[in-house]
Design an enzyme around this catalytic site. Structure first.
Site, mmCIF file in Angstrom:
data_model
loop_
_atom_site.group_PDB
_atom_site.id
_atom_site.type_symbol
_atom_site.label_atom_id
_atom_site.label_comp_id
_atom_site.label_asym_id
_atom_site.label_seq_id
_atom_site.Cartn_x
_atom_site.Cartn_y
_atom_site.Cartn_z
ATOM 1 N N ASN A 1 -22.426 49.133 17.649
ATOM 2 C CA ASN A 1 -23.133 50.315 17.162
ATOM 3 C C ASN A 1 -24.578 50.226 17.633
ATOM 4 O O ASN A 1 -25.330 49.340 17.205
ATOM 5 C CB ASN A 1 -23.060 50.393 15.633
ATOM 6 C CG ASN A 1 -23.781 51.617 15.071
ATOM 7 O OD1 ASN A 1 -24.880 51.983 15.508
ATOM 8 N ND2 ASN A 1 -23.168 52.263 14.093
ATOM 9 N N THR B 1 -27.282 50.405 14.535
ATOM 10 C CA THR B 1 -27.389 49.272 13.610
ATOM 11 C C THR B 1 -27.708 47.984 14.377
ATOM 12 O O THR B 1 -28.380 47.099 13.849
ATOM 13 C CB THR B 1 -26.100 49.098 12.784
ATOM 14 O OG1 THR B 1 -24.989 48.983 13.666
ATOM 15 C CG2 THR B 1 -25.883 50.280 11.856
ATOM 16 N N GLN C 1 -30.720 45.385 13.669
ATOM 17 C CA GLN C 1 -30.551 43.936 13.507
ATOM 18 C C GLN C 1 -31.530 43.176 14.387
ATOM 19 O O GLN C 1 -32.153 42.212 13.966
ATOM 20 C CB GLN C 1 -29.118 43.537 13.890
ATOM 21 C CG GLN C 1 -28.123 43.780 12.802
ATOM 22 C CD GLN C 1 -28.421 42.899 11.619
ATOM 23 O OE1 GLN C 1 -28.181 41.704 11.634
ATOM 24 N NE2 GLN C 1 -28.969 43.471 10.585
ATOM 25 N N GLY D 1 -22.034 37.903 18.388
ATOM 26 C CA GLY D 1 -22.823 38.217 17.188
ATOM 27 C C GLY D 1 -24.247 38.603 17.544
ATOM 28 O O GLY D 1 -24.788 38.176 18.557
ATOM 29 N N GLU E 1 -28.401 36.977 14.323
ATOM 30 C CA GLU E 1 -29.383 35.892 14.292
ATOM 31 C C GLU E 1 -30.156 35.708 15.589
ATOM 32 O O GLU E 1 -31.265 35.183 15.576
ATOM 33 C CB GLU E 1 -28.674 34.597 13.878
ATOM 34 C CG GLU E 1 -28.102 34.780 12.492
ATOM 35 C CD GLU E 1 -27.284 33.629 11.977
ATOM 36 O OE1 GLU E 1 -27.863 32.736 11.365
ATOM 37 O OE2 GLU E 1 -26.059 33.631 12.165
HETATM 38 MO MO1 MOS Z 1 -26.884 33.240 8.466
HETATM 39 S S1 MOS Z 1 -28.382 31.816 8.288
HETATM 40 O O1 MOS Z 1 -25.582 32.238 8.967
HETATM 41 O O2 MOS Z 1 -26.676 33.852 6.924
#
Ligand code: MOS
Length: 707
Positions: free
Chosen positions: A599, A602, A606, A670, A673
């Site tokens: 998306n 979003t 992030q 992902g 992070e």
């Molecule tokens: Mo993240 S630090 O794996 O919630």
């Protein structure tokens, strides 16, 4: 579900508005503490005022005399619990043994609690409880020269503690260019906007329902069930909306167990929300780190040796080993390599995951060191990184499933206007402001965990997708709907998603940026099974009672053959005031290669959020531990500073579309992070470029520049 055939992209990739957006802005999305429950009681914890010792006595007479007090709990009268092992981390957490002994191992530990008819009475009564202690000397200072540093058996999640290849000492001694520097990062607290909160409702003394602010209903369910000796079917955890976590809500902390215990003892539902100040002792933080990095290189910048030695802290009741040197194992090619992790076991609050654990502090050190090597070699820092790009994972020898670092650096350099750049520090100024630019690489592994999902369809062509996934503000509600829509070949409007409830098909939590990758795979599998059933058993016609199928993701066989990581390039422009040392960051650019973006809206959020947190890490965040008392003194937003809108200039985010058939059927890595990783190094390098001062100790505060 086999890999290789990628989902078509219809809904996937679109910048769909958040499904939960209207609910949140109208206040209709219900958070844990807001669930109305009849006959509720309120819990207020009492925290230890010593860092080490034992509780000698708890005098609760004055508290019990206060009208409205239902119970005062302590180790003297608490029900017995069973020990709890934390899944994924693979360690026993003795902090969940709430009131199981008189032992105190950190200041702020919960040693008693009041249960009352109102929050005000509970808090007032808590102030009337007198706890007497037998105090012992505490040990709370992390130093690299401690004699008692130890190598943990493994790092979190079973990751190898140390690695070594070749002869690092000989290679460093022989290297024409070398650097040897130590970088330090402070303790930092996660501080989600929604504080940790739990509402516990026992049905009949046999089963319990929790409305709880967490990152994974199934994880919390497992821990509560274990503590109270219940089968998981007797625990239900509900958390459809969560206001952030960053790792601090991944696993149960003592307040969850306390709320469940309070409800059991009171025989009535119990509510507990930690205050911001309590969170600083009770819900985890990022370990401080001391990281020595030694690099050896040829004059042309090609690395011959990389050594990354990390010292971090853990506690006597829970071993959490921050894996800060792990990214160094696969970032750059070098024949001689070494990574080590050592821990000090201290009498401090428990550290835990915080956004980009390991990679975030580790890449601050590695990427700062790479910038220093670029200076030492007289090379452009982008060029230096490109010269050290490995063809395969240097640690495992496996090919990368896809590796977009060089593409991100090149694309970023173009967008940022990196060249022409005079590499000499302190050469550009605007009035009294010195100006500099910096760059750093970013990375985060593709982590995955088992998940199951159920997909159903009715005769009206409406699809129901159920999975115990978790949206902590990341956009999972929307991204999973898009994945389901494409897997079912229907528009997203026809998909009704249900998440955030442990009664739904089992799934791991939102952690390690693994959610979309793992949950999405389970949903795709369930959708494909449903479509196959519909076609093969029902000739494509939905029966009157509807049709369902369950799918799952267990493990990714490709993970044994490929090294899977997302990459990025972080760029920063800074202005540093020559008189005051103030640092401003007018411009940040991040370019990421994280597979297919599900998306666009979003995802952008992030990445912006991650990078703002990285800026916050670079300039502001530091939890200050007072060695005399052993606790964090700046334990609220007045004194623990995080970046606000005024601190953030133009933040730009871009990504390179990667076609990665190995990671999952969506081709998505992902993105939760990676945004924070490398940001602080880019800013620190830009500060060096502006001023000639290399700050190796975060955060970059005025005093470090005016020295
Ligand atoms: Mo993240 S630090 O794996 O919630």
């Amino acid at each position: 579900m086999t890999l290789g055939v990628q989902l078509p992209s219809r809904a996937i990739g679109a910048p769909l508005d958040r499904i939960d957006g209207p609910l949140k802005v109208t206040g209709a999305a219900r958070y844990a503490y807001e669930y109305p429950v009849a006959g509720v009681t309120y819990v207020f914890p009492i925290q230890s005022t010593i860092a080490k010792g034992r509780v000698v006595s708890t005098d609760a007479r004055a508290a019990r005399a206060l009208p409205g007090v239902v119970a005062v709990l302590s180790h003297e009268n608490a029900p017995r619990l069973r020990p709890v092992d934390i899944p994924v981390i693979g360690q026993r957490d003795q902090d969940l043994a709430v009131f199981q002994s008189d032992v105190v191992t950190y200041r702020g530990q919960v040693v008693a609690a009041v249960v009352a008819e109102s929050l005000e009475v509970a808090r007032q009564a808590a102030s009337l409880v007198t706890v007497r202690y037998e105090e012992q000397p505490h040990d709370v200072e992390l130093r690299a020269d401690r004699g008692d540093l130890y190598a943990p058996e493994t790092l979190v999640m079973g990751i190898e503690t140390d690695t070594t290849q070749g002869d690092i000492a000989a290679a460093l001694a022989a290297a024409p260019v070398s650097t040897d520097r130590t970088y330090t990062t402070p303790a930092e607290h996660n501080n989600p906007l929604e504080p940790h909160a739990t509402v516990a409702v026992w049905d009949d003394g046999q089963s319990v329902t929790l409305y709880d602010a967490n990152q994974g209903a199934d994880w919390i369910r497992a821990e509560v069930a274990e503590a109270f000796g219940l089968t998981p079917e007797h625990v239900r955890v509900i958390a459809p909306y969560v206001g952030g976590g960053f790792g601090s809500k991944a696993f149960a902390h003592s307040h969850v167990i306390l709320a469940v215990m309070a409800a059991l003892v009171a025989g009535r539902p119990a509510k507990l929300a930690l205050t911001r100040q309590q969170m600083f002792a009770l819900t985890g933080y990022r370990s401080p780190t001391i990281q020595r990095i030694r690099l050896g290189a040829e004059r042309d910048g090609r690395l011959t040796a990389i050594a990354h030695d990390v010292v971090a802290q853990t506690t006597t009741r829970f071993e959490f080993a921050e894996q800060a040197a792990v990214p160094t194992r696969m970032m750059y090619a070098a024949p001689n390599r070494r990574t080590t992790h050592r821990l000090a076991r201290l009498d401090v609050p428990e550290n835990t995951w915080m956004r980009g654990p390991g990679e975030c502090p580790g890449m601050f050190a590695l990427e700062s060191a790479m910038d220093e090597l670029a200076v030492a070699c007289g090379l452009d820092p982008i060029d230096l990184r490109i010269r050290n790009e490995p063809s395969v994972d240097p640690e495992t020898g496996h090919p990368f499933s896809s590796r977009g670092l060089v593409a991100c650096l090149r694309e970023g350099a173009e967008r940022f206007g990196w060249q022409p750049r005079d590499p000499r520090p302190g050469m550009r100024a605007d009035g009294r402001w010195l100006i500099g630019t910096g760059v750093a690489a970013s990375t985060f592994p593709v982590l995955q965990q088992p998940a199951a999902a159920r997909v159903g369809v009715d005769q009206g062509g409406r699809y129901r997708v159920r999975i115990a996934a978790s949206d902590i503000g990341t956009g999972a509600w929307t991204a999973l709907t898009q994945i389901a829509a494409d897997a079912l070949a229907v528009p997203p409007e026809r998909v009704h998603l249900e998440i955030g409830d442990s009664a739904l098909p089992q799934a791991g939590g939102a952690g390690g940026s693994s959610g979309t990758s793992s949950w999405g795979w389970a949903i795709v599998d369930a959708a494909q099974k449903l479509r196959a059933r519909l076609r093969d058993e029902f000739g494509g016609v939905v029966p009157a009672e509807g049709l369902e199928a369950t799918g799952a993701f267990e493990t990714n066989p490709e993970a044994q053959r490929y090294s899977m990581h997302a990459f990025g390039a972080q760029f920063a422009a800074v202005r540093v005031n020559q008189d005051t040392g103030e640092v401003r960051v007018p411009r940040l650019l991040g370019v990421f290669a994280a597979g297919r973006i599900i998306n666009a809206k979003t995802a952008r959020s992030q990445l912006l959020g991650g990078r703002t947190m990285g800026l916050s890490m670079a300039l502001h965040e530091a939890s200050v531990l007072d060695p005399r008392f052993g606790d964090f003194v700046n334990h609220d937003f007045a004194e623990y500073h995080i970046a606000t809108n005024a601190d953030v200039g133009a933040v730009d985010v871009a990504w390179i579309d990667e076609d990665d058939p190995h990671v999952n059927p969506m081709g998505a890595k992902g993105i939760g992070e990676i945004g924070i990783v490398g940001t602080a190094a880019a800013i620190a390098s830009a500060v060096y470029h502006a001023t000639g001062v290399r700050v190796r100790d975060l955060p970059i505060t005025l005093d470090k520049l005016l020295r």
